[in-house]
Scaffold this motif. Structure first.
Motif, short mmCIF file in Angstrom:
data_model
loop_
_atom_site.label_atom_id
_atom_site.label_comp_id
_atom_site.label_asym_id
_atom_site.label_seq_id
_atom_site.Cartn_x
_atom_site.Cartn_y
_atom_site.Cartn_z
N LYS A 65 0.83 -1.20 0.00
CA LYS A 65 0.00 0.00 0.00
C LYS A 65 0.87 1.26 0.00
O LYS A 65 0.55 2.24 -0.68
CB LYS A 65 -0.92 0.00 1.22
N LEU A 66 1.95 1.22 0.76
CA LEU A 66 2.84 2.38 0.81
C LEU A 66 3.51 2.62 -0.54
O LEU A 66 3.61 3.76 -1.00
CB LEU A 66 3.91 2.16 1.89
N THR A 67 3.94 1.54 -1.20
CA THR A 67 4.60 1.67 -2.50
C THR A 67 3.63 2.18 -3.56
O THR A 67 4.00 3.00 -4.42
CB THR A 67 5.18 0.32 -2.93
N ALA A 68 2.39 1.71 -3.50
CA ALA A 68 1.40 2.09 -4.52
C ALA A 68 0.79 3.46 -4.27
O ALA A 68 0.14 4.01 -5.17
CB ALA A 68 0.28 1.05 -4.57
N SER A 71 2.38 5.90 -6.72
CA SER A 71 2.91 5.27 -7.93
C SER A 71 2.55 6.04 -9.19
O SER A 71 3.26 5.96 -10.20
CB SER A 71 2.39 3.82 -8.03
N GLN A 72 1.46 6.81 -9.16
CA GLN A 72 1.04 7.57 -10.34
C GLN A 72 1.68 8.95 -10.41
O GLN A 72 1.56 9.64 -11.43
CB GLN A 72 -0.50 7.72 -10.34
N ALA A 73 2.34 9.38 -9.33
CA ALA A 73 2.96 10.70 -9.31
C ALA A 73 4.35 10.63 -9.92
O ALA A 73 5.06 9.62 -9.77
CB ALA A 73 3.04 11.22 -7.87
N LYS A 74 4.77 11.70 -10.58
CA LYS A 74 6.08 11.71 -11.23
C LYS A 74 7.22 11.67 -10.22
O LYS A 74 8.25 11.08 -10.48
CB LYS A 74 6.20 12.94 -12.13
N LEU A 75 7.01 12.33 -9.08
CA LEU A 75 8.05 12.33 -8.05
C LEU A 75 8.02 11.07 -7.20
O LEU A 75 8.92 10.85 -6.39
CB LEU A 75 7.90 13.56 -7.16
N GLY A 76 6.98 10.26 -7.34
CA GLY A 76 6.92 8.97 -6.66
C GLY A 76 7.00 9.09 -5.15
O GLY A 76 6.30 9.90 -4.52
N GLN A 77 7.90 8.31 -4.55
CA GLN A 77 7.99 8.22 -3.09
C GLN A 77 8.54 9.48 -2.44
O GLN A 77 8.51 9.59 -1.21
CB GLN A 77 8.88 7.02 -2.72
N LEU A 156 0.56 0.16 10.27
CA LEU A 156 1.95 -0.15 9.96
C LEU A 156 2.42 0.63 8.74
O LEU A 156 3.58 1.08 8.68
CB LEU A 156 2.10 -1.65 9.73
N GLN A 157 1.54 0.81 7.78
CA GLN A 157 1.88 1.62 6.61
C GLN A 157 2.22 3.05 7.02
O GLN A 157 3.21 3.64 6.55
CB GLN A 157 0.71 1.63 5.62
#
Length: 311
Positions: A65-68, A71-77, A156-157
C-alpha cells in the motif's frame, strides 16, 4: 364367492414401548458430525494466534500500500517526505510568522516539524482505520482472514511513512544545529507506545466505520479540532501557564494523548525542550493510553468479527 375376513387390530393398553426415536436438534446434529458455524467469531486467544500467523501478510500488505500510494505521481515516493514538510511550511507561515507563536520557543522550526510529523502519524492512522473495512469489502468478502489485519496493516503503513519523514527530520535537526544526544534513543519507546495507541483507536474506528461509512466524512473535523488542542504549532506548557483555565481543562489538555506523544518526541530530539515542560508522570500517561486504546480497541473490534462484510 369367498369372503375374506379381516380381524380387528389388537387393543393397546398404553404400556407398550415406543419404537420411534426423537428427532435431533440442528445443534446436536452439528456436534455429532463435527460441523461448526461458518464465519463464527473465534475465541480471543485463537484470534491472536491467527493474527500472529498472518504477520507476514500484514507487513507485505502495508508495504504494498505504501509503495502504490504515489505510484502515479512523477516524483513517486518523494511525496512521502514532501507532504508533511509542506504542511509544516504552511503552519510555519500562518502560526509561526503571522500569529507569532514562535516567540519564546527556541528551535521553533525543529519544534514545529517534529509536532507535525508525529501528529500526522496519529491522524493518518485513524483516518485509514476508519475506512479499513468499508473500503476493503471486496477483500473481506472474498477471503477468510482475521479482519483486524486490515487496520493493523494500515497503521503499519503509516509507521513506515513516518520513518521516511524521520530521516528528513534528522537532516532538519542537524541543519539547525541541534546536537545528537543519547536522548534520541527515547524515540524508539515513544514510537512503540504511539503505534499501539494509534492501532487501538484505528480498530475502534474501523468497527464504527464498517457500520456507519459516513463517519469518515465527519472525522476530518474531529481530527482538526484535536490537532489544535494538541500543541502541534505552539508550546502547550506556555498556553497552560498564560491562561487561567479551570482545573479539569488543564488536566484534559495535559493528558491529551496526542500532546503527550508529541512532547515526548520533542523531549527526545530537541535539547532545548526540557523535562520541566513535560506533564507529571508523562511516561505512565503515555503507557496508560497505549494500554487502554490498544487492548480496549482490539477487544472492541474482535467482538464484531463475524459481522464485517455482511449486510
Amino acid at each position: 364367492m369367498s369372503q375374506v375376513l379381516h380381524s380387528p387390530p389388537p387393543a393397546t393398553t398404553g404400556t407398550e414401548p415406543r419404537t420411534d426415536t426423537p428427532t435431533e436438534t440442528p445443534a446436536q446434529l452439528a456436534a455429532r458430525y463435527g460441523l461448526s458455524v461458518s464465519g463464527a467469531r473465534p475465541t480471543l486467544r485463537d484470534y491472536v494466534r491467527q493474527l500472529w500467523a498472518r504477520r507476514h501478510f500484514i507487513t507485505a500488505f502495508a508495504t504494498a500500500k505504501l509503495t502504490a500510494q504515489y505510484s502515479q505521481a512523477k516524483l513517486g515516493q518523494v511525496w512521502q517526505v514532501a507532504n508533511p514538510l509542506l504542511n509544516a511550511a504552511v503552519y510555519y507561515l500562518i502560526f509561526g510568522l503571522l500569529m507569532g507563536t514562535k516567540k519564546g520557543v527556541p528551535d521553533y522550526v525543529p519544534f514545529l516539524v517534529t509536532g507535525v510529523f508525529v501528529w500526522t502519524f496519529t491522524q493518518s492512522s485513524i483516518m485509514a482505520g476508519t475506512r479499513a473495512i468499508s473500503g476493503s469489502l471486496g477483500l473481506v468478502r472474498a477471503l477468510h482472514f482475521p479482519r483486524a489485519s486490515l487496520p493493523l496493516s494500515y497503521c503499519l503503513q503509516q509507521l513506515q511513512q513516518l520513518l521516511f519523514s524521520m530521516a528528513a527530520l534528522v537532516v532538519i535537526l542537524l541543519a539547525f544545529r541541534v546536537p545528537v544526544a543519547a536522548s534520541w534513543l527515547l524515540v524508539v519507546p515513544t514510537l512503540a507506545l504511539q503505534f499501539v495507541f494509534n492501532a487501538g483507536v484505528a480498530m475502534v474506528m474501523a468497527r464504527i466505520g464498517a457500520k456507519t461509512p459516513d463517519i469518515s466524512q465527519l472525522m476530518p473535523f474531529v481530527l482538526r479540532t484535536w490537532m489544535y488542542a494538541s500543541g502541534v504549532m505552539f508550546s502547550m506548557d506556555r498556553i497552560l501557564a498564560d491562561r487561567n483555565l479551570p482545573a479539569f481543562v488543564h488536566v484534559l489538555l495535559e493528558c491529551n494523548p496526542a500532546a503527550v506523544y508529541i512532547d515526548l518526541m520533542r523531549f527526545a530530539l530537541i535539547d532545548s525542550f526540557h523535562r520541566d515542560q513535560l506533564p507529571t508522570h508523562v511516561w505512565a500517561i503515555a503507557a496508560g493510553w497505549a494500554l487502554l486504546a490498544g487492548v480496549g480497541g482490539f477487544i472492541y473490534f474482535w467482538k464484531a468479527e463475524e459481522t464485517y462484510g455482511r449486510g
